[in-house]
Scaffold this active site. Structure first.
Site: not given
Ligand code: NDP
Length: 287
Positions: A50, A94, A117
């Protein structure tokens, strides 16, 4: 008939190039902060992929790596610091997190405007009422795949297999917004094979290796495989038996090289959208 194989790597590269160009044209350098807790090798790899993609798109990026014994309070204070930092546009923590940390507490602590997200209840709620802002990256990437492949979605019978908050539920919401007729299936669904055979669009997000057999696939259907599973022999496979489904489907995404790269491309789109919105623009469209 043999299905068109949807090349997620090539499409993701095009999306990432487009994001880079849009950011450059807007004179904006979006900034992404990724927080990782613990040493899980898969999570570390995801984070590296990412942040590397963010850097390649010309973004500023930072990784905050915390030890596995980090307390929930300590992680929440890192999140609050990033919320308050005007130089940060997007925050991603994460998952999964170690057992002493409640993921929902962390998700709810992230500023919804920086929630790239798309997991914060405000963003999930906006998607549920059809006013999406920041949308979860994996289902967003699936919508991009369907659109770019020219799969007809409006009016189509779509089946989403899996009802998690990160994939299945937002996937069903996005397909509903795109005017598909959506069925959301899960572990309690009766006669899954029959449900699947009715679907013109079949999205599998279950996490069970090759659960969806070839004869569950309607001829000509678009089959998108979100699943990532490792077999006993260490092979990476999806939730769909690819070789069996290939001759029946109209379109099919492989594993690896399908949805995975699209997830990262969507993250860059969300980070750019958050950066533009924080500078006074509107948050981009849902999908
Ligand atoms: P979850 O484990 O959170 O959810 C799985 C869902 O599948 C649940 O709704 C569950 O039903 C359902 N399910 C499980 N077993 C069956 C079964 N035998 N029959 C029918 N339904 C079943 O998984 P995620 O949504 O987080 O992830 C799904 C898969 O996608 C995983 O393989 C994951 O690795 C992958 N993934 C890939 C990403 C990518 O970028 N490519 C990103 C995110 C995930 P119930 O609700 O009833 O328990």
């Amino acid at each position: 008939m043999t299905a068109v194989v949807l090349d997620g790597r090539a499409l993701a590269a095009r999306v990432r190039a487009r994001v880079r160009e849009e950011a450059r044209a807007a004179g904006v350098v979006p900034s992404l902060a990724v927080v990782i807790v613990g040493e899980d090798p898969a999570s570390r790899l995801y984070v590296r992929n990412k942040t590397r993609a963010a850097a390649e798109a010309g973004f500023r990026e930072q990784t905050i790596a915390l030890s596995a014994d980090t307390s929930e309070a300590a992680l929440l204070s890192v999140v609050r610091r990033l919320n308050d930092d005007p130089g940060v546009d997007g925050i991603l923590v994460q998952l999964p997190l170690p057992p002493q940390i409640r993921p929902q507490a962390v998700i709810e602590a992230i500023d919804p405007a920086k929630d790239v997200d798309g997991f914060h209840p405000l963003n999930a709620g906006r998607l549920a009422i059809g006013k999406p802002a920041l949308v979860p990256c994996t289902p967003k990437g699936v919508m991009t795949m369907l659109r770019e492949a020219g799969v007809p979605v409006a009016g189509a019978r779509a089946l989403v297999l899996g009802r998690s908050t990160i994939v299945g539920r937002p996937m069903a919401a996005l397909l509903t917004l795109a005017d598909a007729t959506v069925t959301l299936a899960h572990s309690r669904t009766r006669d899954l094979a029959t449900e699947c055979r009715r679907a013109e669009i079949l999205i599998a997000a279950v996490g069970r290796a090759e659960l969806v057999r070839g004869d569950w696939v309607a001829p000509g259907a678009a089959v998108i495989d979100v699943g990532i599973n490792r077999t006993g022999e260490g092979r990476l496979v999806g939730d769909v038996a690819f070789a069996e489904a290939l001759p029946r489907a109209g379109w099919i995404s492989p594993v690896p090289g399908g949805v995975g790269p699209m997830t990262i491309a969507s993250l860059l789109e969300n980070t750019l959208a958050a950066a533009l919105a924080r500078r006074g623009g509107a948050v981009g469209s849902a999908a």
